[in-house]
Write a protein that holds these residues in place. Structure first.
Motif, short mmCIF file in Angstrom:
data_model
loop_
_atom_site.label_atom_id
_atom_site.label_comp_id
_atom_site.label_asym_id
_atom_site.label_seq_id
_atom_site.Cartn_x
_atom_site.Cartn_y
_atom_site.Cartn_z
N GLN A 119 0.79 -1.31 0.00
CA GLN A 119 0.04 -0.12 -0.14
C GLN A 119 1.24 1.15 -0.02
N MET A 120 1.88 1.16 0.72
CA MET A 120 3.18 2.57 0.74
C MET A 120 3.62 2.42 -0.39
N MET A 121 3.88 1.82 -1.44
CA MET A 121 4.89 1.64 -2.80
C MET A 121 4.40 2.91 -3.12
N PRO A 122 3.34 3.25 -4.21
CA PRO A 122 3.03 4.33 -4.95
C PRO A 122 3.34 5.49 -4.03
N ARG A 123 3.02 5.21 -2.49
CA ARG A 123 3.36 6.70 -1.91
C ARG A 123 4.71 7.22 -2.17
N ILE A 124 5.48 5.64 -2.17
CA ILE A 124 6.83 6.16 -1.63
C ILE A 124 7.78 7.12 -3.31
N LEU A 125 7.59 5.99 -4.10
CA LEU A 125 7.83 6.39 -5.44
C LEU A 125 7.43 7.58 -5.92
N GLN A 126 6.55 8.33 -5.63
CA GLN A 126 5.67 9.86 -5.71
C GLN A 126 6.41 10.43 -5.06
N SER A 127 7.26 10.24 -3.61
CA SER A 127 7.92 10.88 -2.91
C SER A 127 9.44 11.24 -2.91
N GLN A 128 9.58 10.15 -3.56
CA GLN A 128 11.17 9.70 -4.34
C GLN A 128 10.93 11.17 -5.47
N ARG A 129 10.17 11.17 -6.12
CA ARG A 129 10.24 11.87 -7.85
C ARG A 129 10.09 13.29 -7.15
N GLU A 130 9.16 13.58 -6.22
CA GLU A 130 9.30 15.18 -5.79
C GLU A 130 10.80 15.27 -5.16
N ASN A 131 10.75 14.01 -4.51
CA ASN A 131 12.64 14.05 -3.23
C ASN A 131 13.75 14.75 -5.16
N LEU A 132 13.71 14.09 -5.63
CA LEU A 132 14.45 14.41 -6.88
C LEU A 132 13.60 15.42 -7.88
N GLN A 133 13.36 16.08 -7.76
CA GLN A 133 13.15 16.96 -8.46
C GLN A 133 13.07 18.20 -7.83
N GLN A 134 12.68 18.29 -6.70
CA GLN A 134 13.06 19.50 -5.80
C GLN A 134 15.28 19.95 -5.58
N LYS A 135 15.99 18.36 -5.81
CA LYS A 135 16.97 18.53 -5.35
C LYS A 135 17.52 18.93 -7.23
N LEU A 136 17.04 18.90 -7.92
CA LEU A 136 17.26 19.52 -9.16
C LEU A 136 17.17 21.18 -9.14
N MET A 137 16.09 21.67 -8.30
CA MET A 137 15.34 22.89 -8.45
C MET A 137 16.61 23.72 -7.87
N ASP A 138 16.61 22.60 -6.57
CA ASP A 138 17.94 23.38 -5.59
C ASP A 138 19.09 23.16 -5.57
N LEU A 139 19.49 22.64 -6.99
CA LEU A 139 21.25 22.86 -7.65
C LEU A 139 20.67 23.90 -8.71
N LYS A 140 19.68 24.36 -9.14
CA LYS A 140 19.69 25.14 -10.08
C LYS A 140 19.48 24.28 -11.88
N ALA A 141 19.83 23.14 -11.63
CA ALA A 141 20.00 22.30 -12.66
C ALA A 141 19.10 22.14 -13.05
N GLU A 142 19.31 21.91 -14.44
CA GLU A 142 17.98 21.44 -15.36
C GLU A 142 18.14 20.47 -16.80
N LEU A 143 17.43 19.45 -16.41
CA LEU A 143 17.43 17.62 -17.46
C LEU A 143 16.43 18.19 -18.21
N GLU A 144 16.68 17.34 -19.04
CA GLU A 144 15.78 17.80 -20.31
C GLU A 144 14.69 16.96 -19.81
N PRO A 145 13.75 16.45 -20.25
CA PRO A 145 12.32 16.13 -19.74
C PRO A 145 12.46 14.41 -20.22
#
Length: 287
Positions: A172-198
């Motif tokens: 039951q937790m796995m979908p939320r865990i994966l979504q949270s990891q995706r958001e964390n990865l995006q936040q790290k990229l924003m903090d580093l002011k880095a951009e990746l191709e979609p």
């Protein structure tokens, strides 16, 4: 039916010629390993004892001790009625010939060779009774093993229920865990002011999901749990099969732990391993 390998029984039988006492105790062992302690007079029944034991019990170290206490009166003097009648018939012949035999002394009759004999104990009867009492002991020993087996069964079922609950929680937790990891990865990229191709970002997300994907392990854990339940409901020896299933459960729990990316699944994997080890310890005592 689940049977333990641990039990004890004491059987005693009284006869005019003496008493027989069996003590049987069994503990866990990988194979059937019987040990007999028998009086020297009854040593030759060991083969029959082993055969009776083998037909009833398949695993466990079984120690069987027999005590034989003969009655002191078992060697008492007895009158040989057949010989006595022969002596009286001879006396009647003498009387018919005109001799006076009316005053025959009973003690003199007893002194006649073959009239008074010492009764001897029939060891065939003792051996038969010892075998019969041993079979009764095996039946009682098995009943004790079955009673303890019921308790072991319940302990294992309780842990299986908890394992199923943990599996459901992780799934039951796995979908939320994966979504949270995706958001964390995006936040790290924003903090580093880095951009990746979609496309590159999506590839990173896919790699993360593959690394954290535990659906296969969870499904196998559930399948193994159902197999343990099925085996517990079978008749006959089941200990070795259960021990193998514990190894498989532990393997999946270890894989689940290695794929964990959050503390919640790590805790779940650790609890799974604790429950599996507790079951394994109980299963070591199941026939």
């Amino acid at each position: 039916m689940t049977r333990s390998m641990t039990a004890f029984t004491r059987q005693e039988m009284q006869h005019p010629w003496g008493s027989l006492i069996w003590e049987l105790r069994s503990v866990n062992h990988r194979y059937l390993e019987p040990h007999f302690r028998l009086p020297e007079l009854l040593r030759d029944i060991e083969g029959d004892l082993r055969e009776s034991l083998r037909k009833s019990i398949s695993r466990g170290k079984v120690e069987a001790t027999l005590r034989f206490v003969p009655e002191k009166s078992s060697g008492a003097l007895q009158v040989n009625q057949e010989r006595l009648q022969e002596v009286l018939a001879a006396a009647a012949v003498v009387t018919a010939a005109g001799a006076d035999t009316q005053g025959i002394n009973p003690l003199e009759l007893l002194a006649w060779p073959g009239v008074l004999v010492e009764s001897s104990l029939d060891m065939r009867v003792v051996k038969q009774q010892a075998l019969a009492l041993f079979r009764t002991g095996i039946t009682d020993l098995q009943a004790g093993r079955e009673r303890e087996g019921v308790e072991l069964n319940q302990l294992i079922i309780l842990r299986l229920e908890r394992i199923e609950a943990i599996i459901a929680e992780i799934k039951q937790m796995m979908p939320r865990i994966l979504q949270s990891q995706r958001e964390n990865l995006q936040q790290k990229l924003m903090d580093l002011k880095a951009e990746l191709e979609p496309n590159r970002l999506e590839q990173e997300i896919v790699l993360l999901a593959q690394k954290a994907d535990v659906d296969e392990e969870v499904d196998r854990l559930y399948t193994h749990v159902q197999e343990v339940r099925r085996v517990l409901s079978q008749t006959g020896p089941i200990g070795r099969r259960l021990d193998f299933l514990m190894q498989e459960l532990n393997r999946e729990a270890n894989t689940l732990s290695s794929k964990s990316i959050v503390a919640a699944t790590t805790r779940g994997a650790v609890e799974l391993k604790v429950l599996i080890e507790q079951m394994r310890e109980q299963i070591q005592n199941i026939e």
